[in-house]
Motif scaffolding. Structure first.
Motif, short mmCIF file in Angstrom:
data_model
loop_
_atom_site.label_atom_id
_atom_site.label_comp_id
_atom_site.label_asym_id
_atom_site.label_seq_id
_atom_site.Cartn_x
_atom_site.Cartn_y
_atom_site.Cartn_z
N ALA A 89 0.84 -1.21 0.00
CA ALA A 89 0.00 0.00 0.00
C ALA A 89 0.87 1.25 0.00
N VAL A 90 1.97 1.22 0.75
CA VAL A 90 2.88 2.35 0.78
C VAL A 90 3.50 2.57 -0.60
N THR A 91 3.85 1.48 -1.27
CA THR A 91 4.40 1.58 -2.63
C THR A 91 3.39 2.23 -3.58
N ILE A 92 2.14 1.82 -3.48
CA ILE A 92 1.09 2.39 -4.34
C ILE A 92 0.93 3.88 -4.06
N ALA A 93 0.91 4.24 -2.79
CA ALA A 93 0.75 5.65 -2.42
C ALA A 93 1.93 6.49 -2.90
N LEU A 94 3.15 5.98 -2.73
CA LEU A 94 4.33 6.74 -3.15
C LEU A 94 4.38 6.89 -4.67
N ALA A 95 4.04 5.83 -5.41
CA ALA A 95 4.02 5.93 -6.87
C ALA A 95 2.99 6.95 -7.33
N THR A 96 1.86 6.98 -6.66
CA THR A 96 0.81 7.94 -7.00
C THR A 96 1.28 9.37 -6.77
N ALA A 97 1.89 9.61 -5.60
CA ALA A 97 2.37 10.96 -5.30
C ALA A 97 3.53 11.37 -6.21
N LEU A 98 4.38 10.41 -6.59
CA LEU A 98 5.45 10.73 -7.54
C LEU A 98 4.88 11.22 -8.86
N GLN A 99 3.82 10.57 -9.32
CA GLN A 99 3.21 10.97 -10.59
C GLN A 99 2.43 12.28 -10.46
N GLU A 100 1.65 12.40 -9.40
CA GLU A 100 0.75 13.54 -9.28
C GLU A 100 1.46 14.85 -8.93
N SER A 101 2.52 14.78 -8.13
CA SER A 101 3.13 16.02 -7.64
C SER A 101 4.65 15.98 -7.59
N GLY A 102 5.27 14.86 -7.94
CA GLY A 102 6.70 14.76 -7.75
C GLY A 102 7.08 14.79 -6.29
N LEU A 103 6.17 14.33 -5.41
CA LEU A 103 6.38 14.33 -3.95
C LEU A 103 6.55 15.75 -3.40
N ARG A 104 5.91 16.72 -4.06
CA ARG A 104 5.94 18.09 -3.58
C ARG A 104 4.53 18.52 -3.22
N ASN A 105 4.40 19.24 -2.15
CA ASN A 105 3.09 19.66 -1.66
C ASN A 105 2.66 20.94 -2.38
N ILE A 106 2.29 20.80 -3.64
CA ILE A 106 2.05 21.95 -4.50
C ILE A 106 0.65 22.53 -4.29
N GLU A 107 0.56 23.84 -4.46
CA GLU A 107 -0.69 24.56 -4.22
C GLU A 107 -1.44 24.86 -5.52
N HIS A 108 -1.25 24.04 -6.52
CA HIS A 108 -1.93 24.26 -7.80
C HIS A 108 -2.08 22.92 -8.48
N GLY A 109 -2.79 22.92 -9.61
CA GLY A 109 -3.00 21.70 -10.37
C GLY A 109 -4.16 21.86 -11.34
N ASP A 110 -4.59 20.76 -11.92
CA ASP A 110 -5.71 20.78 -12.84
C ASP A 110 -6.99 21.16 -12.11
N ARG A 111 -7.64 22.21 -12.59
CA ARG A 111 -8.84 22.73 -11.93
C ARG A 111 -8.52 23.06 -10.47
N ASP A 112 -9.17 22.41 -9.51
CA ASP A 112 -8.91 22.77 -8.12
C ASP A 112 -8.05 21.72 -7.41
N SER A 113 -7.28 20.94 -8.16
CA SER A 113 -6.43 19.91 -7.57
C SER A 113 -5.30 20.53 -6.76
N LEU A 114 -4.97 19.91 -5.64
CA LEU A 114 -3.96 20.45 -4.72
C LEU A 114 -3.16 19.32 -4.09
N GLY A 115 -1.96 19.66 -3.62
CA GLY A 115 -1.22 18.80 -2.71
C GLY A 115 -0.51 17.62 -3.34
N LEU A 116 -0.05 16.74 -2.47
CA LEU A 116 0.76 15.59 -2.86
C LEU A 116 0.04 14.67 -3.84
N PHE A 117 -1.25 14.47 -3.63
CA PHE A 117 -2.02 13.55 -4.46
C PHE A 117 -2.96 14.27 -5.42
N GLN A 118 -2.84 15.60 -5.49
CA GLN A 118 -3.70 16.40 -6.35
C GLN A 118 -5.19 16.10 -6.09
#
Length: 313
Positions: A89-118
């Motif tokens: 489960a940790v592997t799945i979560a980390l791979a998801t965050a790597l794709q969605e945000s590059g493991l950065r807690n970003i304050e922007h994204g597609d439409r209103d997407s935010l954070g590590l997992f957008q």
């Protein structure tokens, strides 16, 4: 045949247009590269290194990231194990965050997407403030993942997609090797395998209370005892001058291997948080990590009953 003045002007005009087009192509290529590097967090700040178990023999894999990325990855891992989720489960979560945000807690994204997992506030993932809290965001991801039947046996792309509902579900696959490496280290299965060099020096002494607060927020109340934290001392989660000691306790019925893995999980979390929490030394089971110099073996074998976190004074 000699060019007429008009044909010469047309030739000169075409040449100028071609030069301008070529320059624009170069600028667009550079802009695209810089955008990718910014989004994935690879901006010359790769001060943390994760090494696979056989890396010292030259056969292992290495993953490099910034202190920010390391802290977020360690948080994602700790929140998962604290919920009783397996390493898969940790592997799945980390791979998801790597794709969605590059493991950065970003304050922007597609439409209103935010954070590590957008995650999107408009889709019921929480408020903007909640989603931008890595502990909360990771918890919500695991909450949804746990509801996916047989997620640990599914291909990673399928499991991640059933949580994320992404428009590009196959994109998660390319991150699986790195995510698996990170998960093995951050869950404590691979000892003394994370090294970070903080990029800044604290201007004031570190706050031991802040370290304890983050431990409890991330790992849950059981990570520290309920007594002694406020009065000081040398063990049981209390702090002396510049030190926080965290007891290492395995789950009921587990053996020494599980206890050691828990100890290394706590140790790696502290190393990953070194810059954020002004930690300059972490010791466990005879090994000591020191900011700026990495790992060493203590002359006198230290016990494996607690992790000692040394703070900037």
């Amino acid at each position: 045949m000699p060019r007429t003045p008009s044909s010469s002007r047309r030739h000169t005009g075409r040449s100028r247009l071609l030069r301008i087009a070529a320059a624009l192509a170069v600028l667009l290529a550079v802009a695209g590269y810089l955008t990718v590097q910014y989004v994935t967090g690879n901006r010359g700040t790769e001060q943390c290194t994760v090494q696979s178990a056989d890396g010292s023999a030259g056969r292992g894999r290495t993953y490099r990231m910034s202190p920010e990325q390391a802290a977020n990855a360690a948080t994602i891992s700790a929140v998962g194990t604290s919920r009783g989720m397996p390493e898969r489960a940790v592997t799945i979560a980390l791979a998801t965050a790597l794709q969605e945000s590059g493991l950065r807690n970003i304050e922007h994204g597609d439409r209103d997407s935010l954070g590590l997992f957008q995650q999107r506030p408009s889709q019921g993932w929480g408020t903007e403030k909640q989603i931008l809290d890595p502990v909360y965001a990771a918890g919500k991801f695991y909450q949804h993942l746990a509801k996916v039947p047989g997620y640990s046996r599914l291909p990673l792309t399928v499991a991640a997609q059933r949580v994320q509902r992404s428009g590009f579900p196959q994109a998660y696959a390319k991150h699986e090797p790195d995510a698996a490496l990170l998960a093995a280290v951050l869950t404590g299965r691979t000892p003394a395998a994370l090294d970070c060099t903080p990029t800044r020096t604290a201007a004031v002494p570190a706050d031991a209370a802040k370290v304890r607060t983050e431990l409890v927020r991330t790992f849950g109340k059981g990570v520290l005892p309920t007594t002694g934290a406020a009065t000081g001392g040398t063990s049981g989660g209390a702090s002396t001058a510049g030190t926080v000691s965290v007891p290492v306790k395995s789950a009921r019925g587990s053996g020494d291997g599980a206890t050691a893995q828990r100890g290394w999980e706590l140790t790696h979390w502290a190393v990953a948080q070194a810059e954020a929490l002004d930690i300059n030394e972490v010791a466990y089971a005879g090994r000591v990590w020191e900011a700026g110099s990495g790992w060493r073996t203590e002359r006198a074998e230290s016990g494996a009953t607690e992790v000692r976190i040394g703070l900037v004074r």
